[in-house]
Design a protein around this motif. Sequence first.
Motif, PDB file in Angstrom:
ATOM      1  N   ASP A   1       0.839  -1.182   0.000  1.00 33.61           N
ATOM      2  CA  ASP A   1       0.000   0.000   0.000  1.00 33.61           C
ATOM      3  C   ASP A   1       0.884   1.246   0.000  1.00 33.61           C
ATOM      4  O   ASP A   1       1.840   1.335   0.766  1.00 33.61           O
ATOM      5  N   HIS A   2       0.558   2.200  -0.843  1.00 32.94           N
ATOM      6  CA  HIS A   2       1.377   3.409  -0.989  1.00 32.94           C
ATOM      7  C   HIS A   2       1.397   4.256   0.276  1.00 32.94           C
ATOM      8  O   HIS A   2       2.396   4.884   0.579  1.00 32.94           O
ATOM      9  N   ARG A   3       0.316   4.267   1.014  1.00 29.27           N
ATOM     10  CA  ARG A   3       0.295   5.054   2.244  1.00 29.27           C
ATOM     11  C   ARG A   3       1.314   4.523   3.243  1.00 29.27           C
ATOM     12  O   ARG A   3       1.990   5.291   3.916  1.00 29.27           O
ATOM     13  N   ASP A   4       1.434   3.211   3.321  1.00 23.06           N
ATOM     14  CA  ASP A   4       2.435   2.617   4.207  1.00 23.06           C
ATOM     15  C   ASP A   4       3.847   2.962   3.737  1.00 23.06           C
ATOM     16  O   ASP A   4       4.736   3.215   4.548  1.00 23.06           O
ATOM     17  N   LEU A   5       4.042   2.965   2.433  1.00 27.23           N
ATOM     18  CA  LEU A   5       5.346   3.311   1.873  1.00 27.23           C
ATOM     19  C   LEU A   5       5.700   4.756   2.191  1.00 27.23           C
ATOM     20  O   LEU A   5       6.816   5.051   2.632  1.00 27.23           O
ATOM     21  N   HIS A   6       4.749   5.655   2.015  1.00 31.70           N
ATOM     22  CA  HIS A   6       4.982   7.066   2.336  1.00 31.70           C
ATOM     23  C   HIS A   6       5.293   7.240   3.819  1.00 31.70           C
ATOM     24  O   HIS A   6       6.187   7.996   4.197  1.00 31.70           O
ATOM     25  N   LYS A   7       4.562   6.525   4.636  1.00 34.44           N
ATOM     26  CA  LYS A   7       4.786   6.599   6.078  1.00 34.44           C
ATOM     27  C   LYS A   7       6.187   6.099   6.417  1.00 34.44           C
ATOM     28  O   LYS A   7       6.891   6.713   7.219  1.00 34.44           O
ATOM     29  N   ALA A   8       6.612   5.013   5.791  1.00 31.52           N
ATOM     30  CA  ALA A   8       7.947   4.462   6.047  1.00 31.52           C
ATOM     31  C   ALA A   8       9.030   5.444   5.626  1.00 31.52           C
ATOM     32  O   ALA A   8      10.031   5.626   6.326  1.00 31.52           O
ATOM     33  N   ILE A   9       8.841   6.102   4.485  1.00 33.29           N
ATOM     34  CA  ILE A   9       9.821   7.082   4.010  1.00 33.29           C
ATOM     35  C   ILE A   9       9.897   8.256   4.975  1.00 33.29           C
ATOM     36  O   ILE A   9      10.982   8.693   5.349  1.00 33.29           O
ATOM     37  N   ARG A  10       8.748   8.763   5.395  1.00 34.87           N
ATOM     38  CA  ARG A  10       8.739   9.888   6.327  1.00 34.87           C
ATOM     39  C   ARG A  10       9.381   9.515   7.652  1.00 34.87           C
ATOM     40  O   ARG A  10      10.165  10.288   8.215  1.00 34.87           O
ATOM     41  N   MET A  11       9.068   8.324   8.154  1.00 34.49           N
ATOM     42  CA  MET A  11       9.643   7.893   9.424  1.00 34.49           C
ATOM     43  C   MET A  11      11.157   7.752   9.324  1.00 34.49           C
ATOM     44  O   MET A  11      11.882   8.178  10.219  1.00 34.49           O
ATOM     45  N   GLN A  12      11.639   7.187   8.223  1.00 35.05           N
ATOM     46  CA  GLN A  12      13.079   7.021   8.045  1.00 35.05           C
ATOM     47  C   GLN A  12      13.764   8.376   7.983  1.00 35.05           C
ATOM     48  O   GLN A  12      14.814   8.585   8.574  1.00 35.05           O
ATOM     49  N   ARG A  13      13.161   9.310   7.273  1.00 33.08           N
ATOM     50  CA  ARG A  13      13.710  10.659   7.166  1.00 33.08           C
ATOM     51  C   ARG A  13      13.785  11.308   8.552  1.00 33.08           C
ATOM     52  O   ARG A  13      14.797  11.896   8.916  1.00 33.08           O
ATOM     53  N   GLN A  14      12.722  11.185   9.317  1.00 32.20           N
ATOM     54  CA  GLN A  14      12.690  11.777  10.652  1.00 32.20           C
ATOM     55  C   GLN A  14      13.705  11.126  11.572  1.00 32.20           C
ATOM     56  O   GLN A  14      14.373  11.799  12.358  1.00 32.20           O
ATOM     57  N   LEU A  15      13.844   9.807  11.479  1.00 29.13           N
ATOM     58  CA  LEU A  15      14.819   9.118  12.324  1.00 29.13           C
ATOM     59  C   LEU A  15      16.241   9.539  11.998  1.00 29.13           C
ATOM     60  O   LEU A  15      17.058   9.714  12.897  1.00 29.13           O
ATOM     61  N   CYS A  16      16.543   9.705  10.713  1.00 27.72           N
ATOM     62  CA  CYS A  16      17.892  10.142  10.329  1.00 27.72           C
ATOM     63  C   CYS A  16      18.215  11.487  10.960  1.00 27.72           C
ATOM     64  O   CYS A  16      19.296  11.679  11.520  1.00 27.72           O
ATOM     65  N   ILE A  17      17.293  12.408  10.863  1.00 25.89           N
ATOM     66  CA  ILE A  17      17.513  13.748  11.416  1.00 25.89           C
ATOM     67  C   ILE A  17      17.619  13.680  12.926  1.00 25.89           C
ATOM     68  O   ILE A  17      18.547  14.226  13.524  1.00 25.89           O
ATOM     69  N   ARG A  18      16.677  13.009  13.560  1.00 29.75           N
ATOM     70  CA  ARG A  18      16.658  12.929  15.016  1.00 29.75           C
ATOM     71  C   ARG A  18      17.901  12.241  15.558  1.00 29.75           C
ATOM     72  O   ARG A  18      18.530  12.735  16.494  1.00 29.75           O
ATOM     73  N   ASP A  19      18.234  11.105  14.978  1.00 28.70           N
ATOM     74  CA  ASP A  19      19.382  10.336  15.459  1.00 28.70           C
ATOM     75  C   ASP A  19      20.644  11.185  15.449  1.00 28.70           C
ATOM     76  O   ASP A  19      21.358  11.291  16.446  1.00 28.70           O
ATOM     77  N   ARG A  20      20.905  11.781  14.337  1.00 27.32           N
ATOM     78  CA  ARG A  20      22.144  12.542  14.172  1.00 27.32           C
ATOM     79  C   ARG A  20      22.157  13.786  15.058  1.00 27.32           C
ATOM     80  O   ARG A  20      23.147  14.062  15.729  1.00 27.32           O
ATOM     81  N   ASN A  21      21.082  14.534  15.057  1.00 25.75           N
ATOM     82  CA  ASN A  21      21.037  15.762  15.852  1.00 25.75           C
ATOM     83  C   ASN A  21      21.188  15.489  17.335  1.00 25.75           C
ATOM     84  O   ASN A  21      21.910  16.188  18.036  1.00 25.75           O
ATOM     85  N   ILE A  22      20.495  14.492  17.807  1.00 26.95           N
ATOM     86  CA  ILE A  22      20.578  14.177  19.236  1.00 26.95           C
ATOM     87  C   ILE A  22      21.979  13.755  19.608  1.00 26.95           C
ATOM     88  O   ILE A  22      22.538  14.209  20.611  1.00 26.95           O
ATOM     89  N   LEU A  23      22.572  12.905  18.811  1.00 31.80           N
ATOM     90  CA  LEU A  23      23.906  12.406  19.136  1.00 31.80           C
ATOM     91  C   LEU A  23      24.957  13.512  19.103  1.00 31.80           C
ATOM     92  O   LEU A  23      25.797  13.602  19.988  1.00 31.80           O
ATOM     93  N   ILE A  24      24.896  14.341  18.106  1.00 39.23           N
ATOM     94  CA  ILE A  24      25.920  15.379  17.967  1.00 39.23           C
ATOM     95  C   ILE A  24      25.719  16.512  18.962  1.00 39.23           C
ATOM     96  O   ILE A  24      26.639  16.911  19.663  1.00 39.23           O
ATOM     97  N   LYS A  25      24.517  17.047  19.016  1.00 44.42           N
ATOM     98  CA  LYS A  25      24.277  18.225  19.839  1.00 44.42           C
ATOM     99  C   LYS A  25      24.208  17.925  21.333  1.00 44.42           C
ATOM    100  O   LYS A  25      24.655  18.708  22.146  1.00 44.42           O
ATOM    101  N   ALA A  26      23.626  16.812  21.685  1.00 43.30           N
ATOM    102  CA  ALA A  26      23.449  16.519  23.101  1.00 43.30           C
ATOM    103  C   ALA A  26      24.514  15.573  23.654  1.00 43.30           C
ATOM    104  O   ALA A  26      24.655  15.448  24.860  1.00 43.30           O
ATOM    105  N   GLY A  27      25.253  14.908  22.768  1.00 41.64           N
ATOM    106  CA  GLY A  27      26.271  13.985  23.232  1.00 41.64           C
ATOM    107  C   GLY A  27      25.693  12.833  24.031  1.00 41.64           C
ATOM    108  O   GLY A  27      26.319  12.348  24.973  1.00 41.64           O
ATOM    109  N   MET A  28      24.522  12.390  23.668  1.00 43.64           N
ATOM    110  CA  MET A  28      23.852  11.331  24.423  1.00 43.64           C
ATOM    111  C   MET A  28      24.530   9.988  24.207  1.00 43.64           C
ATOM    112  O   MET A  28      25.037   9.711  23.127  1.00 43.64           O
ATOM    113  N   ASN A  29      24.482   9.171  25.238  1.00 43.12           N
ATOM    114  CA  ASN A  29      25.048   7.838  25.122  1.00 43.12           C
ATOM    115  C   ASN A  29      23.955   6.835  24.764  1.00 43.12           C
ATOM    116  O   ASN A  29      22.778   7.177  24.660  1.00 43.12           O
TER     117      ASN A  29
END
Length: 90
Positions: free
Chosen positions: A1-29
């Motif tokens: 289903d295309h809606r699931d595909l769009h959701k997966a793409i959006r989630m992956q995009r958000q995770l990439c941004i969140r993961d990197r920003n949190i790790l770099i800016k906050a220095g979280m372990n």
Amino acid sequence: DHRDLHKAIRMQRQLCIRDRNILIKAGMNQASLAELFHISSGRAYYMVKNAKEHSIETIKSHLEELNTLDYQIKTGKIDGNIGLELYFLR
């Protein structure tokens, strides 16, 4: 289903941004990430590992590709399944 595909793409995009920003800016372990995202420590380990392996430029490039793919799918220029497969083959 295309809606699931769009959701997966959006989630992956958000995770990439969140993961990197949190790790770099906050220095979280690993433990802090696991707690914050309500994920296992194993998943947090790979988030940290992946963030260390990829530069900001690489992440931005992938985000641009995913944005373009998202637009092409939504406008009917490419089939969602084929577009996603082509993205992963690059």
